[in-house]
Design a protein around this motif. Structure first.
Motif, PDB file in Angstrom:
ATOM      1  N   GLY A   1      48.089  53.000 -82.840  1.00 51.88           N
ATOM      2  CA  GLY A   1      46.625  52.344 -83.259  1.00 51.88           C
ATOM      3  C   GLY A   1      45.571  52.892 -82.411  1.00 51.88           C
ATOM      4  N   ARG A   2      46.141  53.477 -81.213  1.00 47.71           N
ATOM      5  CA  ARG A   2      45.246  53.749 -80.109  1.00 47.71           C
ATOM      6  C   ARG A   2      45.002  55.482 -80.044  1.00 47.71           C
ATOM      7  N   PHE A   3      46.409  56.123 -80.325  1.00 44.42           N
ATOM      8  CA  PHE A   3      46.213  57.453 -80.243  1.00 44.42           C
ATOM      9  C   PHE A   3      46.344  58.115 -81.466  1.00 44.42           C
ATOM     10  N   SER A   4      45.993  59.300 -81.749  1.00 48.15           N
ATOM     11  CA  SER A   4      46.328  60.195 -82.854  1.00 48.15           C
ATOM     12  C   SER A   4      46.601  61.695 -82.653  1.00 48.15           C
ATOM     13  N   ILE A   5      47.590  62.033 -83.309  1.00 46.83           N
ATOM     14  CA  ILE A   5      48.170  63.390 -83.122  1.00 46.83           C
ATOM     15  C   ILE A   5      47.515  64.193 -84.504  1.00 46.83           C
ATOM     16  N   SER A   6      47.250  65.617 -84.090  1.00 52.11           N
ATOM     17  CA  SER A   6      46.773  66.404 -85.224  1.00 52.11           C
ATOM     18  C   SER A   6      47.194  67.736 -84.599  1.00 52.11           C
ATOM     19  N   ARG A   7      47.085  68.704 -85.754  1.00 56.04           N
ATOM     20  CA  ARG A   7      47.288  69.982 -85.295  1.00 56.04           C
ATOM     21  C   ARG A   7      46.337  71.062 -86.298  1.00 56.04           C
ATOM     22  N   ASP A   8      46.139  72.121 -86.055  1.00 56.08           N
ATOM     23  CA  ASP A   8      45.689  73.077 -86.833  1.00 56.08           C
ATOM     24  C   ASP A   8      46.440  74.431 -86.705  1.00 56.08           C
ATOM     25  N   ASN A   9      47.166  74.874 -87.754  1.00 54.46           N
ATOM     26  CA  ASN A   9      48.221  75.840 -87.614  1.00 54.46           C
ATOM     27  C   ASN A   9      47.335  77.065 -87.489  1.00 54.46           C
ATOM     28  N   ALA A  10      46.314  77.070 -88.149  1.00 51.07           N
ATOM     29  CA  ALA A  10      45.371  78.513 -88.500  1.00 51.07           C
ATOM     30  C   ALA A  10      44.774  79.060 -87.053  1.00 51.07           C
ATOM     31  N   LYS A  11      44.695  77.841 -86.096  1.00 53.60           N
ATOM     32  CA  LYS A  11      43.978  77.929 -84.860  1.00 53.60           C
ATOM     33  C   LYS A  11      45.025  78.162 -83.765  1.00 53.60           C
ATOM     34  N   ASN A  12      46.401  77.719 -83.983  1.00 49.36           N
ATOM     35  CA  ASN A  12      47.761  77.640 -83.134  1.00 49.36           C
ATOM     36  C   ASN A  12      47.148  76.618 -82.211  1.00 49.36           C
ATOM     37  N   THR A  13      46.586  75.462 -82.638  1.00 48.01           N
ATOM     38  CA  THR A  13      46.302  74.270 -81.448  1.00 48.01           C
ATOM     39  C   THR A  13      47.069  73.048 -82.122  1.00 48.01           C
ATOM     40  N   MET A  14      47.112  71.928 -81.131  1.00 49.14           N
ATOM     41  CA  MET A  14      47.292  70.575 -81.359  1.00 49.14           C
ATOM     42  C   MET A  14      46.629  69.503 -80.412  1.00 49.14           C
ATOM     43  N   SER A  15      46.419  68.593 -80.792  1.00 51.60           N
ATOM     44  CA  SER A  15      45.363  67.735 -80.243  1.00 51.60           C
ATOM     45  C   SER A  15      46.097  66.340 -80.339  1.00 51.60           C
ATOM     46  N   LEU A  16      45.605  65.439 -79.135  1.00 52.87           N
ATOM     47  CA  LEU A  16      45.832  64.323 -78.976  1.00 52.87           C
ATOM     48  C   LEU A  16      44.840  63.557 -78.758  1.00 52.87           C
ATOM     49  N   GLN A  17      44.083  62.477 -79.730  1.00 49.80           N
ATOM     50  CA  GLN A  17      42.841  61.998 -79.440  1.00 49.80           C
ATOM     51  C   GLN A  17      43.277  60.360 -78.789  1.00 49.80           C
ATOM     52  N   MET A  18      42.942  60.095 -77.738  1.00 51.86           N
ATOM     53  CA  MET A  18      43.232  59.032 -77.215  1.00 51.86           C
ATOM     54  C   MET A  18      42.213  58.090 -76.802  1.00 51.86           C
ATOM     55  N   ASN A  19      42.213  56.821 -77.647  1.00 52.77           N
ATOM     56  CA  ASN A  19      41.171  55.972 -77.605  1.00 52.77           C
ATOM     57  C   ASN A  19      41.680  54.535 -76.935  1.00 52.77           C
ATOM     58  N   ASN A  20      40.766  53.769 -76.373  1.00 51.49           N
ATOM     59  CA  ASN A  20      40.910  52.423 -75.898  1.00 51.49           C
ATOM     60  C   ASN A  20      42.000  52.646 -74.821  1.00 51.49           C
ATOM     61  N   LEU A  21      41.663  53.671 -73.956  1.00 52.93           N
ATOM     62  CA  LEU A  21      42.681  53.817 -72.804  1.00 52.93           C
ATOM     63  C   LEU A  21      42.981  52.922 -71.965  1.00 52.93           C
ATOM     64  N   LYS A  22      44.244  52.693 -71.356  1.00 50.57           N
ATOM     65  CA  LYS A  22      44.795  51.625 -70.614  1.00 50.57           C
ATOM     66  C   LYS A  22      44.923  52.045 -69.281  1.00 50.57           C
TER      67      LYS A  22
END
Length: 126
Positions: A66-87
């Motif tokens: 509910g706070r973090f979101s993982i995503s990837r872009d295979n065309a760019k060979n990248t992965m991300s982790l969006q971290m919200n409401n950090l504790k």
């Protein structure tokens, strides 16, 4: 084997956001299940999130759901982790990782991941 490099860590106040990125080299990146782990001082490396090679399936540790979101872009060979409401308890070194094959979907064990980045520090001030 895929080579991984994380970026995007830093210092943020509690309640703030950060976006981590993982750049991969190797033309087989798109075939791997990818994951994020973290390790705080004096603690075991713990699972954070994972994503299927298609990007259509994900799962998270209960502590970040509910706070973090993982995503990837295979065309760019990248992965991300969006971290919200950090504790404050999110403070750790964050690692991206590529799963070993064959992989049991749903695994949270770091031993099931065979390629690792060098890590990026995330510090959340309370």
């Amino acid at each position: 084997q895929v080579q991984l490099v994380e970026s995007g860590g830093g210092l943020v106040q509690a309640g703030g956001s950060l976006r981590l990125s993982c750049a991969a080299s190797g033309r087989t990146f798109s075939t791997y299940v990818m994951g994020w782990f973290r390790q705080a001082p004096g603690k075991e490396r713990e699972f954070v999130a994972a994503i299927r090679w298609t990007g259509s399936g994900t799962y998270y540790a209960d502590s970040v759901k509910g706070r973090f979101s993982i995503s990837r872009d295979n065309a760019k060979n990248t992965m991300s982790l969006q971290m919200n409401n950090l504790k404050h308890e999110d403070t750790a070194v964050y690692y991206c990782a590529a799963a070993r094959l064959p992989f049991k979907w749903g695994s949270r064990s770091w031993t099931d991941f065979g390629s690792w980045g060098q890590g990026t520090q995330v510090t959340v001030s309370s």
